[in-house]
Scaffold this active site. Structure first.
Site: not given
Ligand code: NAP
Length: 245
Positions: A139, A152, A156
């Site tokens: 991130s 967080y 990251k």
């Molecule tokens: P998201 O829509 O919440 O998707 C993340 C998925 O990972 C969810 O389905 C979640 O399930 C699942 N998950 C959580 N813990 C897990 C585990 N222990 N084992 C297997 N699956 C698990 O979030 P996203 O924004 O797409 O995030 C994806 C990645 O991008 C993450 O690493 C996040 O930190 C990173 N990221 C996101 C952003 C942003 O702004 N969205 C920015 C920078 C980086 P649950 O919903 O049941 O927890």
């Protein structure tokens, strides 16, 4: 395209889902992991409906037995894992004075331990093959920090360090390791941060908008491709200009 098999963790939602769909469209056989079996199945169904190849496996990447089982399911479905995308993640916001030990530990378990366990599961076969790609979703907050997100941001930043260290260790043996550090992206995860937090972040973005998951998937697909053959231990930033390196 033959023999390309991708395992995407946390792919039942958001960025992971977009990455899985994109990779499938590019010809990868994709294993969709998520905590939720129903969400993983739904994305695998979506890929199959579009003519792609996909399997679904539920499991918690931070649990050692689950990580091994997720890898075994991917190998069982597609014979091999040539690309691992460590994407599973969670969000949680707390002022540092109120940050509970359990929330700190969970943040590091999912992101850091999960990335370690999943990479450890796939790496021996990649090294034996002399080929493979690992892409870690970090991130931009791991680069610049986020207010009320010490756990967080720390997790990251750890992923970025792990990416560089492993890249130094295995690149000469055919495995390319890189990271993607997205800025704020419109997914359920970012909605867990307060409206005030999101408004302040949006106001400071040179692009003036959050990204979409599909825009991050483009960066992942590039890093996975032979076009990225010289990218080793890098952290690419589809981040609306929040971080400029
Ligand atoms: P998201 O829509 O919440 O998707 C993340 C998925 O990972 C969810 O389905 C979640 O399930 C699942 N998950 C959580 N813990 C897990 C585990 N222990 N084992 C297997 N699956 C698990 O979030 P996203 O924004 O797409 O995030 C994806 C990645 O991008 C993450 O690493 C996040 O930190 C990173 N990221 C996101 C952003 C942003 O702004 N969205 C920015 C920078 C980086 P649950 O919903 O049941 O927890």
């Amino acid at each position: 395209m033959a023999g390309r098999s991708a395992l995407v963790t946390g792919a039942g939602s958001g960025i992971g889902r977009a990455v899985a769909v994109k990779l499938a469209a590019e010809g990868y056989a994709v294993t969709v992991n998520d905590l939720s079996a129903a969400r993983a199945e739904a994305v695998a169904d979506e890929i199959r409906a579009a003519g792609g190849t996909a399997a679904a496996v539920a499991g918690d990447v931070s649990a050692e037995a689950d990580a091994a089982a997720i890898h075994a399911a991917a190998v069982g479905a597609h014979g091999t894992v040539s690309l691992l995308v460590n994407n599973a993640g969670i969000a949680h916001q707390a002022p540092f004075e109120n940050l509970e030990v359990a929330d700190f530990d969970r943040m590091f378990a999912v992101h850091v331990r999960g990335t370690f366990l999943m990479t450890r599961a796939v790496l021996p076969a990649m090294l034996a093959e002399g080929a493979g790609v690992v892409i870690n979703i970090a991130s931009q907050l791991g680069q610049i920090g986020g207010v009320e997100l010490v756990h967080y941001s720390g997790a990251k930043a750890a992923i970025i360090g792990m990416t560089k260290a492993l890249a130094r260790e295995v690149s000469a043996r055919g495995v390319r390791v890189n990271a993607v550090a997205p800025g704020p992206i419109n997914t359920p995860l970012v909605m867990e941060l307060s409206e005030d937090w999101r408004a302040a972040k949006r106001a400071g973005l040179p692009l003036g908008r959050f990204g979409e998951p599909e825009e991050v998937a483009e960066t992942v697909a590039f890093l996975a491709s032979p076009a990225a053959s010289l990218f080793v231990g890098q952290t690419l930033g589809p981040n609306s200009g929040d971080v400029m390196l």
